[in-house]
Scaffold this active site. Structure first.
Site, PDB file in Angstrom:
ATOM      1  N   HIS A  86       0.848  -1.193   0.000  1.00 18.23           N
ATOM      2  CA  HIS A  86       0.000   0.000   0.000  1.00 18.23           C
ATOM      3  C   HIS A  86       0.883   1.242   0.000  1.00 18.23           C
ATOM      4  O   HIS A  86       1.834   1.329   0.774  1.00 18.23           O
ATOM      5  CB  HIS A  86      -0.919   0.021   1.230  1.00 18.23           C
ATOM      6  CG  HIS A  86      -1.851   1.193   1.217  1.00 18.23           C
ATOM      7  ND1 HIS A  86      -3.064   1.160   0.571  1.00 18.23           N
ATOM      8  CD2 HIS A  86      -1.723   2.441   1.713  1.00 18.23           C
ATOM      9  CE1 HIS A  86      -3.656   2.342   0.684  1.00 18.23           C
ATOM     10  NE2 HIS A  86      -2.862   3.142   1.376  1.00 18.23           N
ATOM     11  N   ASP A 165     -14.971   3.015   7.058  1.00 16.49           N
ATOM     12  CA  ASP A 165     -13.910   3.837   6.463  1.00 16.49           C
ATOM     13  C   ASP A 165     -14.410   4.546   5.208  1.00 16.49           C
ATOM     14  O   ASP A 165     -14.055   5.705   4.971  1.00 16.49           O
ATOM     15  CB  ASP A 165     -12.675   2.996   6.131  1.00 16.49           C
ATOM     16  CG  ASP A 165     -11.631   3.856   5.432  1.00 16.49           C
ATOM     17  OD1 ASP A 165     -11.174   4.828   6.070  1.00 16.49           O
ATOM     18  OD2 ASP A 165     -11.328   3.621   4.255  1.00 16.49           O
ATOM     19  N   ARG A 172     -13.979  13.026   5.678  1.00 17.56           N
ATOM     20  CA  ARG A 172     -12.700  13.701   5.933  1.00 17.56           C
ATOM     21  C   ARG A 172     -12.261  14.503   4.718  1.00 17.56           C
ATOM     22  O   ARG A 172     -11.677  15.581   4.838  1.00 17.56           O
ATOM     23  CB  ARG A 172     -11.633  12.653   6.291  1.00 17.56           C
ATOM     24  CG  ARG A 172     -11.853  12.046   7.658  1.00 17.56           C
ATOM     25  CD  ARG A 172     -10.975  10.824   7.849  1.00 17.56           C
ATOM     26  NE  ARG A 172      -9.589  11.084   7.557  1.00 17.56           N
ATOM     27  CZ  ARG A 172      -8.752  10.186   7.025  1.00 17.56           C
ATOM     28  NH1 ARG A 172      -9.156   8.976   6.716  1.00 17.56           N
ATOM     29  NH2 ARG A 172      -7.502  10.501   6.812  1.00 17.56           N
ATOM     30  N   SER A 187      -7.534   4.222   8.705  1.00 14.68           N
ATOM     31  CA  SER A 187      -8.202   4.068   7.412  1.00 14.68           C
ATOM     32  C   SER A 187      -7.477   3.014   6.564  1.00 14.68           C
ATOM     33  O   SER A 187      -8.091   2.080   6.045  1.00 14.68           O
ATOM     34  CB  SER A 187      -8.191   5.427   6.695  1.00 14.68           C
ATOM     35  OG  SER A 187      -8.536   5.310   5.354  1.00 14.68           O
ATOM     36  N   LYS A 191      -8.669  -1.482   6.133  1.00 15.80           N
ATOM     37  CA  LYS A 191      -8.918  -2.151   4.854  1.00 15.80           C
ATOM     38  C   LYS A 191      -7.926  -3.293   4.630  1.00 15.80           C
ATOM     39  O   LYS A 191      -8.293  -4.377   4.185  1.00 15.80           O
ATOM     40  CB  LYS A 191      -8.811  -1.142   3.707  1.00 15.80           C
ATOM     41  CG  LYS A 191      -9.986  -0.166   3.686  1.00 15.80           C
ATOM     42  CD  LYS A 191      -9.801   0.957   2.690  1.00 15.80           C
ATOM     43  CE  LYS A 191      -8.792   1.969   3.131  1.00 15.80           C
ATOM     44  NZ  LYS A 191      -8.824   3.281   2.503  1.00 15.80           N
TER      45      LYS A 191
END
Ligand code: URA
Length: 427
Positions: A86, A165, A172, A187, A191
């Site tokens: 990620h 999320d 946000r 967040s 996931k």
């Protein structure tokens, strides 16, 4: 969980710097997901967290509550170890495209759940959708079948994965509360933990084009991400990498696919290749596949074979020509010297303006739009030489994009280039 709290009391407590206990946090996230806590109340809470933070225990509970708001996936039946990557997001960050097939070619299964771009940072799904026919939405069974046969999949996360999320991130985004270390950490990790990968490598960006502008903040984000992953049983490592300058030359959707294909063919810009190989080495190690060097696998062409299979498996044609922009215009150097900087944020904004990104999440993106840089830091330029080419299907966006780039290029005296990876952060 039977206790009901007053959300106003919880907002006031966090606003005043108090610690929320586990029951309060679990109730809050559940009540927000169910629509009992309203968007404006959660906005106030997000702002309170933005200023007061969450300690490690609060963060862990917050993340667990977000995971529990939805389903958990599992890849346990696969014969290969799963490893995911990620990135916290940057400009020209196309690394997932060559990386996923490369790590699959090394023997791991790579379930790459990706997102679309919002604002100045691009999204992997938008880039992949520039490939004619390619589709992002796969069922869990299709995903598992593709991981089994091809080894890599890049697709959209289903609506059932961490729905808290999805709601909170959208909120946000419109309330100025994205750049909060605990909110970003929960967040991302909600996931990734819900996805069920065995191990995870994080690319935490620092610099003008990143959420974390300073190295200190990026280190703190990395520490908290790694802590959350490890305590949930996911082997997690983070690389701290520079995002002052866009990655590679291409910043857009189709043009980033083309640059990724150069990397898979054994060429491509040095920074893109270096970061792809550095992340692949961490992923291969995390997957327990030591002894395989991704640099050799990249050179062998096997990663390109996996790419082609991966694109075909999702309905795409790996041989189809990529879309070409209807309009283009060069940005010209006004003086001679050495390029010392190319501001990532300005280039990201210009690409977004030209149509490569979206202002609202329902907006379409242009597959061919973007900024193609013609120079990199360290290159010598003469006055009149093109620094970048602006690409778009909507000619009226060009002059604003030129304005975005007015101060993006700095030209000065020769300097010592810096390496892209700053540090490796482990548990
Ligand atoms: N990426 C995410 O998934 N969440 C954030 O909050 C920021 C970047």
């Amino acid at each position: 969980m039977t206790t009901t709290y007053s959300v106003l009391d919880l907002i006031r407590a966090k606003r005043g710097g108090q610690t929320l206990d586990s029951d309060q946090i679990r109730w809050l996230i559940r009540a927000y997901t169910d629509g009992v806590v309203a968007d404006e109340q959660m906005s106030a809470m997000a702002m309170a967290v933005f200023f007061q933070g969450l300690d490690d225990e609060e963060l862990s509970t917050w993340t667990t509550a977000m995971i529990e708001s939805g389903e958990r996936m599992s890849f346990k039946g696969l014969s290969r170890p799963t490893v995911d990557k990620h990135s916290t997001g940057g400009v020209g960050d196309k690394i997932t495209l060559p990386l996923a097939p490369l790590v699959a070619a090394c023997g791991a299964a790579v379930p790459q759940l990706s997102g679309r771009g919002l604002g100045h940072t691009g999204g992997t799904l938008d880039k992949m959708e520039a490939i004619p026919g390619w589709r992002a939405d796969l069922s869990h069974d299709e995903m598992v079948a593709q991981l089994d046969t091809v080894g890599a999949v890049i697709c959209a996360a289903g609506p059932g994965l961490a729905p808290a999320d999805k709601k909170l991130y959208a909120l946000r985004d419109v309330t100025g509360t994205v750049e909060s270390i605990p909110l970003i950490a929960s967040s991302i990790m909600s996931k990734k933990i819900a996805e069920g990968t065995d191990s995870l490598v994080l690319d935490v960006k620092t610099g003008s084009g990143a959420f974390m502008k300073t190295e200190e903040d990026a280190r703190e984000l990395a520490r908290r991400l790694v802590g959350l992953g490890e305590s949930a049983g996911v082997r997690t490592t983070a690389l701290l990498t520079r995002m002052d300058v866009p990655l590679g030359y291409a910043c857009g959707n189709g043009i980033e696919v083309a640059e990724s294909l150069e990397v898979l063919s054994g060429g491509g810009p040095a920074d893109v290749v270096d970061l792809t190989v550095a992340l692949a080495r961490q992923m291969v190690k995390a997957a327990g596949l030591d002894g395989t060097d991704p640099a050799d696998v990249l050179a062998s062409g096997k990663a390109m074979d996996v790419w082609r299979d991966m694109v075909r498996a999702q309905g795409g044609d790996p041989d189809a020509p990529l879309p070409v922009a209807h309009h283009s215009q060069d940005v010209i150097a006004s003086e001679a010297g050495v390029v010392t900087g190319i501001d990532a944020m300005s280039v990201g904004l210009a690409a977004w303006r030209l149509g490569a990104g979206r202002a609202r999440k329902e907006d379409p993106v242009q597959a061919a739009a973007g900024v193609m840089l013609r120079v990199r830091p360290g290159d010598r330029v003469v006055a009149g030489q093109p620094l970048a080419t602006l690409l778009t299907d909507t000619a009226d966006t060009i002059s604003r994009a030129e304005d975005d780039l007015t101060d993006a290029f700095t030209v000065g005296r020769p300097f010592q280039p810096r390496t892209i990876v700053v540090d490796t952060i482990t548990a």
